[in-house]
Design a protein around this motif. Structure first.
Motif, PDB file in Angstrom:
ATOM      1  N   PHE A  12       0.860  -1.190   0.000  1.00 44.61           N
ATOM      2  CA  PHE A  12       0.000   0.000   0.000  1.00 44.61           C
ATOM      3  C   PHE A  12       0.888   1.229   0.000  1.00 44.61           C
ATOM      4  O   PHE A  12       2.109   1.135   0.195  1.00 44.61           O
ATOM      5  CB  PHE A  12      -0.939   0.003   1.210  1.00 44.61           C
ATOM      6  N   LEU A  13       0.280   2.377  -0.224  1.00 44.81           N
ATOM      7  CA  LEU A  13       1.010   3.637  -0.239  1.00 44.81           C
ATOM      8  C   LEU A  13       0.833   4.354   1.090  1.00 44.81           C
ATOM      9  O   LEU A  13      -0.277   4.422   1.633  1.00 44.81           O
ATOM     10  CB  LEU A  13       0.539   4.530  -1.386  1.00 44.81           C
ATOM     11  N   SER A  14       1.920   4.885   1.611  1.00 41.07           N
ATOM     12  CA  SER A  14       1.848   5.667   2.844  1.00 41.07           C
ATOM     13  C   SER A  14       1.214   7.018   2.556  1.00 41.07           C
ATOM     14  O   SER A  14       0.913   7.361   1.401  1.00 41.07           O
ATOM     15  CB  SER A  14       3.252   5.872   3.413  1.00 41.07           C
ATOM     16  N   ALA A  15       1.016   7.787   3.602  1.00 40.47           N
ATOM     17  CA  ALA A  15       0.426   9.122   3.440  1.00 40.47           C
ATOM     18  C   ALA A  15       1.292  10.018   2.569  1.00 40.47           C
ATOM     19  O   ALA A  15       0.806  10.970   1.960  1.00 40.47           O
ATOM     20  CB  ALA A  15       0.230   9.770   4.814  1.00 40.47           C
ATOM     21  N   HIS A  16       2.597   9.701   2.470  1.00 45.21           N
ATOM     22  CA  HIS A  16       3.521  10.512   1.673  1.00 45.21           C
ATOM     23  C   HIS A  16       3.751   9.907   0.285  1.00 45.21           C
ATOM     24  O   HIS A  16       4.603  10.377  -0.463  1.00 45.21           O
ATOM     25  CB  HIS A  16       4.856  10.640   2.407  1.00 45.21           C
ATOM     26  N   GLY A  17       2.986   8.854  -0.035  1.00 43.01           N
ATOM     27  CA  GLY A  17       3.089   8.268  -1.363  1.00 43.01           C
ATOM     28  C   GLY A  17       4.158   7.214  -1.526  1.00 43.01           C
ATOM     29  O   GLY A  17       4.396   6.735  -2.644  1.00 43.01           O
ATOM     30  N   ALA A  18       4.835   6.838  -0.427  1.00 42.43           N
ATOM     31  CA  ALA A  18       5.875   5.813  -0.511  1.00 42.43           C
ATOM     32  C   ALA A  18       5.239   4.428  -0.419  1.00 42.43           C
ATOM     33  O   ALA A  18       4.276   4.210   0.320  1.00 42.43           O
ATOM     34  CB  ALA A  18       6.890   5.998   0.614  1.00 42.43           C
ATOM     35  N   ARG A  19       5.790   3.482  -1.177  1.00 44.31           N
ATOM     36  CA  ARG A  19       5.268   2.121  -1.154  1.00 44.31           C
ATOM     37  C   ARG A  19       5.706   1.416   0.126  1.00 44.31           C
ATOM     38  O   ARG A  19       6.877   1.454   0.494  1.00 44.31           O
ATOM     39  CB  ARG A  19       5.773   1.351  -2.369  1.00 44.31           C
ATOM     40  N   GLN A  20       4.744   0.774   0.798  1.00 43.54           N
ATOM     41  CA  GLN A  20       5.034   0.040   2.021  1.00 43.54           C
ATOM     42  C   GLN A  20       4.492  -1.375   1.921  1.00 43.54           C
ATOM     43  O   GLN A  20       3.562  -1.648   1.149  1.00 43.54           O
ATOM     44  CB  GLN A  20       4.420   0.743   3.240  1.00 43.54           C
ATOM     45  N   TRP A  21       5.079  -2.266   2.716  1.00 43.47           N
ATOM     46  CA  TRP A  21       4.641  -3.657   2.749  1.00 43.47           C
ATOM     47  C   TRP A  21       4.154  -4.005   4.140  1.00 43.47           C
ATOM     48  O   TRP A  21       4.796  -3.699   5.144  1.00 43.47           O
ATOM     49  CB  TRP A  21       5.801  -4.590   2.376  1.00 43.47           C
ATOM     50  N   LEU A  22       3.007  -4.660   4.192  1.00 45.65           N
ATOM     51  CA  LEU A  22       2.508  -5.273   5.417  1.00 45.65           C
ATOM     52  C   LEU A  22       2.764  -6.773   5.276  1.00 45.65           C
ATOM     53  O   LEU A  22       2.330  -7.388   4.297  1.00 45.65           O
ATOM     54  CB  LEU A  22       1.010  -5.005   5.585  1.00 45.65           C
ATOM     55  N   LYS A  23       3.464  -7.371   6.247  1.00 43.11           N
ATOM     56  CA  LYS A  23       3.896  -8.758   6.108  1.00 43.11           C
ATOM     57  C   LYS A  23       3.396  -9.623   7.263  1.00 43.11           C
ATOM     58  O   LYS A  23       4.158  -9.956   8.175  1.00 43.11           O
ATOM     59  CB  LYS A  23       5.420  -8.829   6.008  1.00 43.11           C
ATOM     60  N   PRO A  24       2.113  -9.991   7.237  1.00 44.97           N
ATOM     61  CA  PRO A  24       1.628 -10.956   8.229  1.00 44.97           C
ATOM     62  C   PRO A  24       2.206 -12.338   7.923  1.00 44.97           C
ATOM     63  O   PRO A  24       2.781 -12.566   6.846  1.00 44.97           O
ATOM     64  CB  PRO A  24       0.114 -10.934   8.023  1.00 44.97           C
ATOM     65  N   ASP A  25       2.047 -13.263   8.855  1.00 42.91           N
ATOM     66  CA  ASP A  25       2.508 -14.637   8.636  1.00 42.91           C
ATOM     67  C   ASP A  25       1.457 -15.466   7.912  1.00 42.91           C
ATOM     68  O   ASP A  25       1.798 -16.371   7.143  1.00 42.91           O
ATOM     69  CB  ASP A  25       2.850 -15.299   9.973  1.00 42.91           C
ATOM     70  N   LEU A  26       0.184 -15.160   8.146  1.00 45.30           N
ATOM     71  CA  LEU A  26      -0.910 -15.872   7.491  1.00 45.30           C
ATOM     72  C   LEU A  26      -2.075 -14.914   7.305  1.00 45.30           C
ATOM     73  O   LEU A  26      -2.243 -13.958   8.067  1.00 45.30           O
ATOM     74  CB  LEU A  26      -1.396 -17.063   8.335  1.00 45.30           C
ATOM     75  N   PHE A  27      -2.886 -15.192   6.289  1.00 46.67           N
ATOM     76  CA  PHE A  27      -4.179 -14.525   6.142  1.00 46.67           C
ATOM     77  C   PHE A  27      -5.220 -15.604   5.898  1.00 46.67           C
ATOM     78  O   PHE A  27      -5.017 -16.510   5.077  1.00 46.67           O
ATOM     79  CB  PHE A  27      -4.181 -13.546   4.968  1.00 46.67           C
ATOM     80  N   ALA A  28      -6.318 -15.538   6.630  1.00 46.43           N
ATOM     81  CA  ALA A  28      -7.354 -16.567   6.503  1.00 46.43           C
ATOM     82  C   ALA A  28      -8.728 -15.922   6.430  1.00 46.43           C
ATOM     83  O   ALA A  28      -8.989 -14.884   7.047  1.00 46.43           O
ATOM     84  CB  ALA A  28      -7.308 -17.525   7.693  1.00 46.43           C
ATOM     85  N   ILE A  29      -9.593 -16.549   5.660  1.00 45.69           N
ATOM     86  CA  ILE A  29     -11.018 -16.229   5.682  1.00 45.69           C
ATOM     87  C   ILE A  29     -11.746 -17.506   6.083  1.00 45.69           C
ATOM     88  O   ILE A  29     -11.633 -18.528   5.394  1.00 45.69           O
ATOM     89  CB  ILE A  29     -11.537 -15.743   4.314  1.00 45.69           C
ATOM     90  N   THR A  30     -12.426 -17.448   7.197  1.00 46.44           N
ATOM     91  CA  THR A  30     -13.205 -18.585   7.667  1.00 46.44           C
ATOM     92  C   THR A  30     -14.670 -18.192   7.710  1.00 46.44           C
ATOM     93  O   THR A  30     -15.008 -17.007   7.615  1.00 46.44           O
ATOM     94  CB  THR A  30     -12.753 -19.044   9.067  1.00 46.44           C
ATOM     95  N   ALA A  31     -15.521 -19.181   7.856  1.00 43.93           N
ATOM     96  CA  ALA A  31     -16.952 -18.905   7.942  1.00 43.93           C
ATOM     97  C   ALA A  31     -17.559 -19.728   9.059  1.00 43.93           C
ATOM     98  O   ALA A  31     -17.227 -20.903   9.247  1.00 43.93           O
ATOM     99  CB  ALA A  31     -17.648 -19.218   6.623  1.00 43.93           C
TER     100      ALA A  31
END
Length: 292
Positions: A164-183
């Motif tokens: 995603f882009l920071s407030a100043h327009g710099a590219r940033q990475w968010l690095k979780p270990d897992l992403f899940a969608i459960t129901a």
């Protein structure tokens, strides 16, 4: 490895063999015990594609697991690391496996991936963290097989990373270990998961939490799904649990998000109950409407 060699090798492999290779590609490293839980069901355990037949006892499943892994190793499809989890006393269950040279080339050809991964002996901390994340992923698979949840989506690193882009327009990475969608029932739960081995200091945890806040503020996930995921730190013990909770609560910028239910800190023993909703529901904030 030539194309004809790859095609010939694939024909010699079973569905379970290929599933094991794919699991190592996804999770980067797995112990014999984790592979057993994924691909060698016992007795009445629910089976899934690529799991093979059920085994009468855990011992029978363990013997079958090491037999298959040794065969795959003989073809250089997988390789064992020098470090063994739990030491010599752990026996074959503590062997750590990753893709071998032939396995990496085979899967790269199957996926049309031109980028070659280099598989070397990782550091002990890297292995410990990788296996902790893999164990959580396998718990999600097991909960789904038991019918406790529906597992609609599961991403490991690096697939689960977000840019995603920071407030100043710099590219940033968010690095979780897992992403899940459960129901559960009529509702989906979206969840970022952090496997915490108590190796990071408090300021590092706060910086990661603020990254989640910045990503939430972009509205990217909400725009696609109508909600933002909850974030769960899975920590090794209650002492670490209280330390992380206190650290997050002490950061003024995070208090509103904590009050909104964005962050959760659970132990491994609490994880399954947390996911199923029986111990602190993982219901996500910013929900708009139930999924159709």
């Amino acid at each position: 490895m030539k194309h004809n060699d790859i095609a010939s090798l694939i024909e010699s492999l079973s569905e379970r063999d290929l599933s094991i290779l794919e699991s190592l590609r996804t999770h980067r490293a797995l112990t014999t015990a984790l592979i057993r839980r994924l691909h060698f069901p016992i007795g009445g355990e629910p089976r899934e594609a690529g799991s093979g037949k059920s085994h009468a006892t855990e011992m029978a499943a363990a013997v079958a697991t090491i037999r298959v892994l040794t065969r795959l190793e003989s073809h250089r499809l997988i390789t064992r690391l020098q470090r063994r989890i739990g030491g010599v006393r752990a026996g074959s269950t503590g062997i750590v496996w990753q893709l071998g040279a032939a396995g990496e080339r085979l899967l790269r050809a199957q996926h049309g991936d031109s980028a070659r991964r280099r598989y070397s002996e990782p550091s002990p901390n890297f292995i410990a963290h990788t296996l902790a994340a893999a164990d959580l992923a396998i718990q999600l698979y097991e909960l789904a097989r038991q019918g406790t949840i529906e597992l609609l989506r599961l991403e490991a690193e690096p697939e689960c990373w977000r840019t995603f882009l920071s407030a100043h327009g710099a590219r940033q990475w968010l690095k979780p270990d897992l992403f899940a969608i459960t129901a559960n029932g009529d509702y989906e739960n979206h969840l970022f998961i952090e496997a915490d081995n108590a190796t990071e200091h408090a300021p590092v945890v706060v910086r990661k939490a603020l990254q989640y806040q910045h990503y939430a503020n972009t509205g990217i996930h909400q725009g696609e799904h109508g909600l933002f995921p909850a974030v769960a730190w899975v920590v090794p013990n209650h002492k670490r649990q209280e330390a992380i909770r206190s650290t997050l609560a002490a950061e003024p910028k995070l208090r509103d998000l904590i009050a909104a239910g964005l962050f959760h800190v659970v132990t491994p023993e609490e994880f399954s109950a947390f996911i199923s909703g029986s111990h602190g529901s993982p219901a996500t904030p910013y929900r708009t409407t139930p999924p159709k």
